[in-house]
Design a protein around this motif. Structure first.
Motif, PDB file in Angstrom:
ATOM      1  N   GLU A 113      61.004  24.177  10.376  1.00  0.00           N
ATOM      2  CA  GLU A 113      60.986  23.985  11.834  1.00  0.00           C
ATOM      3  C   GLU A 113      59.672  24.490  12.421  1.00  0.00           C
ATOM      4  OE1 GLU A 113      64.388  25.457  13.925  1.00  0.00           O
ATOM      5  OE2 GLU A 113      65.784  24.796  12.368  1.00  0.00           O
ATOM      6  N   ILE A 114      59.217  25.640  11.925  1.00  0.00           N
ATOM      7  CA  ILE A 114      57.943  26.187  12.393  1.00  0.00           C
ATOM      8  C   ILE A 114      56.815  25.207  12.099  1.00  0.00           C
ATOM      9  CG2 ILE A 114      56.244  28.029  12.066  1.00  0.00           C
ATOM     10  CD1 ILE A 114      58.618  29.900  11.398  1.00  0.00           C
ATOM     11  N   TYR A 115      56.777  24.704  10.861  1.00  0.00           N
ATOM     12  CA  TYR A 115      55.717  23.775  10.479  1.00  0.00           C
ATOM     13  C   TYR A 115      55.805  22.466  11.263  1.00  0.00           C
ATOM     14  CZ  TYR A 115      54.808  26.882   6.535  1.00  0.00           C
ATOM     15  OH  TYR A 115      54.484  27.973   5.763  1.00  0.00           O
ATOM     16  N   ARG A 116      57.019  21.972  11.480  1.00  0.00           N
ATOM     17  CA  ARG A 116      57.172  20.723  12.248  1.00  0.00           C
ATOM     18  C   ARG A 116      56.673  20.900  13.678  1.00  0.00           C
ATOM     19  NH1 ARG A 116      61.980  19.766   9.109  1.00  0.00           N
ATOM     20  NH2 ARG A 116      63.252  20.940  10.595  1.00  0.00           N
ATOM     21  N   ASN A 117      56.986  22.045  14.284  1.00  0.00           N
ATOM     22  CA  ASN A 117      56.496  22.305  15.643  1.00  0.00           C
ATOM     23  C   ASN A 117      54.977  22.381  15.672  1.00  0.00           C
ATOM     24  OD1 ASN A 117      59.019  22.362  16.809  1.00  0.00           O
ATOM     25  ND2 ASN A 117      59.229  24.570  16.742  1.00  0.00           N
ATOM     26  N   ILE A 160      38.761  24.664  21.506  1.00  0.00           N
ATOM     27  CA  ILE A 160      39.775  23.759  20.953  1.00  0.00           C
ATOM     28  C   ILE A 160      39.503  23.471  19.476  1.00  0.00           C
ATOM     29  CG2 ILE A 160      38.633  21.562  21.512  1.00  0.00           C
ATOM     30  CD1 ILE A 160      42.406  22.435  21.849  1.00  0.00           C
ATOM     31  N   GLY A 161      38.228  23.504  19.053  1.00  0.00           N
ATOM     32  CA  GLY A 161      37.903  23.295  17.645  1.00  0.00           C
ATOM     33  C   GLY A 161      38.478  24.392  16.770  1.00  0.00           C
ATOM     34  N   TYR A 162      38.436  25.610  17.264  1.00  0.00           N
ATOM     35  CA  TYR A 162      39.009  26.769  16.561  1.00  0.00           C
ATOM     36  C   TYR A 162      40.520  26.621  16.458  1.00  0.00           C
ATOM     37  CZ  TYR A 162      41.176  31.452  16.825  1.00  0.00           C
ATOM     38  OH  TYR A 162      41.999  32.541  16.670  1.00  0.00           O
ATOM     39  N   ILE A 163      41.171  26.249  17.560  1.00  0.00           N
ATOM     40  CA  ILE A 163      42.625  26.093  17.574  1.00  0.00           C
ATOM     41  C   ILE A 163      43.050  24.924  16.679  1.00  0.00           C
ATOM     42  CG2 ILE A 163      44.637  25.623  19.023  1.00  0.00           C
ATOM     43  CD1 ILE A 163      43.065  26.946  21.345  1.00  0.00           C
ATOM     44  N   PHE A 164      42.300  23.833  16.753  1.00  0.00           N
ATOM     45  CA  PHE A 164      42.583  22.662  15.914  1.00  0.00           C
ATOM     46  C   PHE A 164      42.495  23.029  14.427  1.00  0.00           C
ATOM     47  CE2 PHE A 164      40.794  19.157  13.401  1.00  0.00           C
ATOM     48  CZ  PHE A 164      41.805  18.210  13.538  1.00  0.00           C
ATOM     49  N   THR A 165      41.472  23.775  14.050  1.00  0.00           N
ATOM     50  CA  THR A 165      41.301  24.196  12.656  1.00  0.00           C
ATOM     51  C   THR A 165      42.434  25.118  12.241  1.00  0.00           C
ATOM     52  OG1 THR A 165      38.899  24.043  12.916  1.00  0.00           O
ATOM     53  CG2 THR A 165      39.714  25.221  10.999  1.00  0.00           C
ATOM     54  N   PHE A 166      42.799  26.054  13.115  1.00  0.00           N
ATOM     55  CA  PHE A 166      43.902  26.989  12.846  1.00  0.00           C
ATOM     56  C   PHE A 166      45.183  26.229  12.519  1.00  0.00           C
ATOM     57  CE2 PHE A 166      47.635  29.303  14.216  1.00  0.00           C
ATOM     58  CZ  PHE A 166      47.436  30.597  13.745  1.00  0.00           C
ATOM     59  N   SER A 168      45.584  22.990  11.784  1.00  0.00           N
ATOM     60  CA  SER A 168      45.405  22.071  10.648  1.00  0.00           C
ATOM     61  C   SER A 168      45.605  22.795   9.322  1.00  0.00           C
ATOM     62  CB  SER A 168      44.010  21.438  10.683  1.00  0.00           C
ATOM     63  OG  SER A 168      43.840  20.643  11.826  1.00  0.00           O
ATOM     64  N   LEU A 169      44.965  23.951   9.175  1.00  0.00           N
ATOM     65  CA  LEU A 169      45.072  24.701   7.917  1.00  0.00           C
ATOM     66  C   LEU A 169      46.470  25.294   7.737  1.00  0.00           C
ATOM     67  CD1 LEU A 169      41.602  26.515   7.882  1.00  0.00           C
ATOM     68  CD2 LEU A 169      42.329  24.588   6.461  1.00  0.00           C
ATOM     69  N   PHE A 170      47.068  25.763   8.820  1.00  0.00           N
ATOM     70  CA  PHE A 170      48.399  26.366   8.740  1.00  0.00           C
ATOM     71  C   PHE A 170      49.435  25.361   8.237  1.00  0.00           C
ATOM     72  CE2 PHE A 170      52.409  28.145  10.081  1.00  0.00           C
ATOM     73  CZ  PHE A 170      52.228  29.517  10.043  1.00  0.00           C
ATOM     74  N   THR A 171      49.277  24.095   8.597  1.00  0.00           N
ATOM     75  CA  THR A 171      50.269  23.068   8.257  1.00  0.00           C
ATOM     76  C   THR A 171      49.854  22.220   7.051  1.00  0.00           C
ATOM     77  OG1 THR A 171      49.225  21.553   9.849  1.00  0.00           O
ATOM     78  CG2 THR A 171      51.065  22.878  10.640  1.00  0.00           C
ATOM     79  N   LEU A 172      48.742  22.528   6.419  1.00  0.00           N
ATOM     80  CA  LEU A 172      48.175  21.664   5.386  1.00  0.00           C
ATOM     81  C   LEU A 172      49.144  21.430   4.226  1.00  0.00           C
ATOM     82  CD1 LEU A 172      45.503  20.140   4.969  1.00  0.00           C
ATOM     83  CD2 LEU A 172      44.749  22.030   3.541  1.00  0.00           C
ATOM     84  N   LEU A 173      49.723  22.495   3.678  1.00  0.00           N
ATOM     85  CA  LEU A 173      50.641  22.344   2.543  1.00  0.00           C
ATOM     86  C   LEU A 173      51.904  21.592   2.963  1.00  0.00           C
ATOM     87  CD1 LEU A 173      51.239  22.973  -0.431  1.00  0.00           C
ATOM     88  CD2 LEU A 173      52.363  25.074   0.325  1.00  0.00           C
ATOM     89  N   ASN A 375      48.213  29.480   4.225  1.00  0.00           N
ATOM     90  CA  ASN A 375      47.889  30.751   4.871  1.00  0.00           C
ATOM     91  C   ASN A 375      46.715  31.438   4.200  1.00  0.00           C
ATOM     92  OD1 ASN A 375      51.132  30.407   4.934  1.00  0.00           O
ATOM     93  ND2 ASN A 375      50.343  31.111   6.900  1.00  0.00           N
ATOM     94  N   PHE A 376      46.580  31.226   2.885  1.00  0.00           N
ATOM     95  CA  PHE A 376      45.408  31.727   2.167  1.00  0.00           C
ATOM     96  C   PHE A 376      44.139  31.072   2.718  1.00  0.00           C
ATOM     97  CE2 PHE A 376      42.397  30.509  -1.228  1.00  0.00           C
ATOM     98  CZ  PHE A 376      41.862  31.749  -1.518  1.00  0.00           C
ATOM     99  N   LEU A 377      44.159  29.748   2.868  1.00  0.00           N
ATOM    100  CA  LEU A 377      42.991  29.035   3.396  1.00  0.00           C
ATOM    101  C   LEU A 377      42.680  29.479   4.822  1.00  0.00           C
ATOM    102  CD1 LEU A 377      43.761  25.425   2.081  1.00  0.00           C
ATOM    103  CD2 LEU A 377      42.078  27.034   1.168  1.00  0.00           C
TER     104      LEU A 377
END
Length: 417
Positions: A113-117, A160-166, A168-173, A375-377
């Motif tokens: 649910e966290i990842y979907r949000n 917004i680039g920082y937030i977008f990267t945050f 993107s990486l958090f949901t990558l897996l 989360n490692f990335l």
């Protein structure tokens, strides 16, 4: 569980699920998040000794060695002392999140649910960025006079680039697990494209490097993608990006990248000349880097105190002709730490930075489990060397770092236990 505890659980869970929105809303929202989870940690002090995620000795280290950050020689003692005391909330927040996750035994379904949000928030950001890129203003009418940058929901903050990267990486897996290899590859190319048009070169380069690292780690440890395929994929990605740069060369974003590479790599008389130093001095953060380094040399042991860079950098001895040396922070995490808390603080943070990395590689070496790779990335993103970063002791950069670290540690130990 009583009605009041259920309500508390629901509030804390909601805050975690919509954390990226708090970053967009700004420091006040993030500080409230930090305060709430810090209070939760204080009311659950008895849980500290029984945490599975982080052992009690490590907790003692986190708290005891904060003495290294004390503003012994601060220029503005009262400001630095306040920052020093407020730093405790970062660790308390981390423990509060971990205690919450362990007390309520959040399972994979809740994490989904966290990842979907987060993915939903990522999609909204992408739509908003595209609208502003093509129309000049975002859904709320925000825009910026900074040519070649996208403001999106952050308006004048331009982060917004920082937030977008945050996000993107958090949901990558999660995205990887929900798609096939071709779809995932297409999505990563699209993420590069969005990061590129946002116009923040540092975040674009970090995102590009870390997604390539994702492919590399995944291939090496799970053997699902062979090295030849990694090289092929990397070649395709680089080719696609070069083609994109060429086709978009008339945009301001593309000109910034082209000019950087053109100025760094100069070909003349069939010789290649790398002018990295010259290009570095053309950047707007060059003076901040140099000033931070000089401050460190003058105050090597304990630094000048947290949040004192602004006062120190305006002194005449740090003035560089033709450059603006004064700034709120050095815009590079390691230089910020060295200049403000010196070698003592630097050693303290090196433990905090590399302790979870060591756990991560122990985890995947033992179990071949990449559950925490996103989360490692993201952790590497926060501590990325050389390239500019936000203020580590600030709210917008500091609280998301500790938020991710808490999730990172929880996922690692959850699998190790």
């Amino acid at each position: 569980m009583t009605a009041s505890s259920k309500n508390i659980h629901l509030i804390l869970e909601t805050l975690i699920k919509f954390f990226p929105i708090l970053i967009i809303l700004g420091p006040l929202a993030l500080n409230c998040f930090s305060l709430i989870f810090s209070i939760y940690a204080i009311f659950n002090l008895k849980s500290f000794k029984h945490l599975n995620t982080i052992n009690f000795k490590t907790i003692i280290f986190f708290f005891t060695f904060i003495i290294f950050l004390f503003p012994y020689s601060s220029l503005d003692f009262h400001t630095s002392l306040f920052k020093y005391l407020s730093y405790f909330r970062f660790i308390l927040m981390l423990l509060g999140i971990i205690i919450f996750l362990e007390n309520h035994k959040l399972n994979k379904g809740i994490f989904s649910e966290i990842y979907r949000n987060f993915v939903l928030i990522l999609i909204v950001i992408i739509i908003d960025v595209l609208i502003e890129f093509y129309t000049g203003s975002n859904l709320f009418g925000f825009s910026t006079d900074y040519n070649g940058r996208i403001a999106s929901f952050t308006n004048d903050e331009l982060i917004i680039g920082y937030i977008f990267t945050f996000v993107s990486l958090f949901t990558l897996l999660f995205i990887y697990n929900k798609t096939n290899s071709i779809t995932f590859f297409s999505i990563t190319i699209f993420l590069f494209f969005i990061s590129f048009i946002i116009g923040e070169r540092s975040n674009f380069l970090k995102l590009f490097s870390l997604i390539i690292l994702f492919y590399g780690i995944h291939s090496f440890y799970l053997k699902k993608i062979k090295i030849k395929k990694i090289l092929a994929i990397s070649t395709i990605i680089i080719s696609v990006m070069i083609s994109f740069f060429i086709f978009s060369k008339d945009t301001t974003q593309s000109r910034k990248f082209f000019n950087t590479f053109k100025n760094v790599i100069v070909v003349s008389d069939k010789k290649i000349d790398f002018r990295i130093r010259d290009e570095f001095f053309e950047t707007r953060h060059a003076a901040h880097y140099i000033t931070a380094y000089k401050i460190f040399l003058n105050h090597p042991i304990s630094g000048i105190g947290i949040d004192s860079f602004y006062l120190e950098s305006k002194k005449k001895e740090y003035k560089i002709e033709g450059y603006l040396s004064q700034s709120t922070h050095p815009h590079q995490i390691y230089l910020e730490i060295l200049s403000e808390v010196g070698l003592l603080g630097f050693l303290y943070f090196m433990f905090i930075f590399f302790y979870p990395i060591n756990l991560f590689f122990k985890n995947i070496n033992k179990q071949k489990n990449l559950n925490a790779i996103s989360n490692f990335l993201l952790h590497i993103f926060f501590i990325f060397p050389i390239l500019p970063s936000g203020s580590f002791f600030g709210t917008n950069y500091g609280i998301p770092f500790w938020f991710n670290l808490s999730i990172f540690l929880y996922l690692l130990k959850k699998k190790l236990s």
